[in-house]
Design an enzyme around this catalytic site. Structure first.
Site, PDB file in Angstrom:
ATOM      1  N   TYR A 284     -78.408  10.783  -2.433  1.00 50.27           N
ATOM      2  CA  TYR A 284     -76.959  11.024  -2.465  1.00 50.27           C
ATOM      3  C   TYR A 284     -76.257   9.898  -1.719  1.00 50.27           C
ATOM      4  CZ  TYR A 284     -78.392  15.793  -3.741  1.00 50.27           C
ATOM      5  OH  TYR A 284     -78.970  16.889  -4.338  1.00 50.27           O
TER       6      TYR A 284
ATOM      7  N   SER B 247     -75.791  24.078  -8.060  1.00 43.04           N
ATOM      8  CA  SER B 247     -74.725  24.221  -9.067  1.00 43.04           C
ATOM      9  C   SER B 247     -74.539  25.688  -9.466  1.00 43.04           C
ATOM     10  CB  SER B 247     -75.015  23.371 -10.308  1.00 43.04           C
ATOM     11  OG  SER B 247     -74.994  22.002  -9.992  1.00 43.04           O
TER      12      SER B 247
ATOM     13  N   LEU C 232     -72.021  27.407  -9.344  1.00 41.62           N
ATOM     14  CA  LEU C 232     -70.681  27.636  -9.882  1.00 41.62           C
ATOM     15  C   LEU C 232     -70.407  26.767 -11.108  1.00 41.62           C
ATOM     16  CD1 LEU C 232     -68.755  27.900  -6.489  1.00 41.62           C
ATOM     17  CD2 LEU C 232     -69.658  29.742  -7.932  1.00 41.62           C
ATOM     18  N   GLY C 233     -71.484  26.393 -11.794  1.00 39.02           N
ATOM     19  CA  GLY C 233     -71.321  25.652 -13.047  1.00 39.02           C
ATOM     20  C   GLY C 233     -70.572  24.349 -12.874  1.00 39.02           C
TER      21      GLY C 233
ATOM     22  N   GLY D 238     -68.217  23.670 -10.990  1.00 38.01           N
ATOM     23  CA  GLY D 238     -66.789  23.907 -10.811  1.00 38.01           C
ATOM     24  C   GLY D 238     -66.145  24.784 -11.850  1.00 38.01           C
TER      25      GLY D 238
END
Length: 325
Positions: free
Chosen positions: A56, A203, A205-206, A208
């Site tokens: 990252y 992820s 929450l897809g 976003g």
């Protein structure tokens, strides 16, 4: 905040994914002060599991967490990852889980994070050129030396999980898992339950969309990785917005936000699951952690579970080649 065990590692039921503070999303790396405030607020709310990786940035996210956790290291179960940076000269985005590369990676991560040990050390992606037994053995040596507390795998399939676990017990597997992405349910989840391995969904929450706040891709920066993601293009995106609307409708009934309902659904899938919703904002970490107090009825859970999966692949073709599911 409630706490669970990923095998023998106690963590908060909801963790914090730090990637977006430095990498991948619109606005990443533009407000480190707010990101540090977000980490501190998460700790105040009882979050203990914080997740990063050397890739990252590369490296900048670990450096940021090193700053944020000065004087607070003992409050955190700190997770980072190796294997997507080759330290032998090939550099970032090159798979390398050889023992020599792991040795180089761990020393860099320890220095950037400002710590003498990593609580949960994941192989970021399976390296098909290195037997998983060699990788697991290298991490086992780091555990014996006290530099690592626990071994994890990311996006690994059942066979890899079993082979790694036979060499060094796997504490957690990290995979994308949400109302939008449920591909691990048939093959991976049964193995985790059988072997008493925790699941850390990323992820959740897809990316976003399940928050209900992403209605267009127009505001995405050029370097936002969602710009090239199949789920955010054309008809796929419109279909996925309709799915998010279904989640919002149920959230309105419950008196919660769509993000909280999506996280509450995940938590209901097992007491060995600790999702790591990512954010760089204090307000979002407050919203996400409050999902731990949301209770859904059996009927509401069934309604959510009956939603179709998201339209479009979750990764580009190049990224998908690195996945095992």
């Amino acid at each position: 905040m409630h706490y669970i065990n990923l095998r023998d590692l106690e963590v908060s039921r909801i963790g914090l994914g730090a990637m977006g503070m430095s990498h991948g999303y619109t606005g990443s790396g533009t407000d480190d002060a707010e990101s540090i405030r977000t980490v501190h607020r998460a700790l105040e709310l009882g979050v203990t599991l914080i997740d990063t990786a050397e890739i990252y940035g590369p490296y900048t996210n670990e450096e940021l967490l090193g700053q944020a956790l000065k004087g607070r290291r003992d409050q955190v179960v700190l997770a980072t990852k190796f294997g997507l940076v080759s330290h032998s000269g090939e550099g970032a985005w090159n798979l390398d889980s050889t023992p020599a590369n792991i040795r180089a990676a761990v020393e860099g991560s320890l220095k950037r994070l400002g710590t003498d040990h990593i609580d949960l050390y994941y192989q970021h992606r399976v390296d098909k050129n290195t037997p998983i037994e060699e990788t697991a053995g290298a991490v086992a040596e780091l555990i014996q030396e006290g530099k690592v507390r626990a071994f994890g795998l990311s996006e690994a399939g059942p066979d890899t999980i079993r082979r790694a676990h036979a060499v060094q017990p796997v504490t957690a597997v990290q995979s994308e898992y949400s109302l939008f992405t449920r591909g691990i349910e048939e093959r991976v989840l049964p193995v985790l339950r059988e072997l008493n391995i925790g699941l850390v969904p990323f992820s959740p929450l897809g990316r976003g969309v399940l928050t209900g706040t992403v209605r267009s891709t127009d505001a995405f920066a050029e370097d936002d990785f969602r710009r090239g993601n199949p789920r955010f293009t054309g008809e796929n995106f419109q279909r996925n917005l309709a799915l998010a609307d279904e989640v919002k409708g149920l959230a309105d009934e419950v008196g919660a936000t769509p993000a909280q309902v999506a996280l509450a659904w995940l938590l209901a899938q097992g007491d060995f699951i600790a999702p790591i919703p990512g954010t760089k904002r204090v307000s979002r970490v407050e919203e996400n952690t409050a999902a731990d107090a949301v209770t859904l009825t059996a009927e509401q859970l069934a309604r959510l579970s009956s939603l179709p999966p998201a339209a479009g692949d979750t990764h580009t073709e190049a990224q998908a080649r690195m996945l095992e599911r």
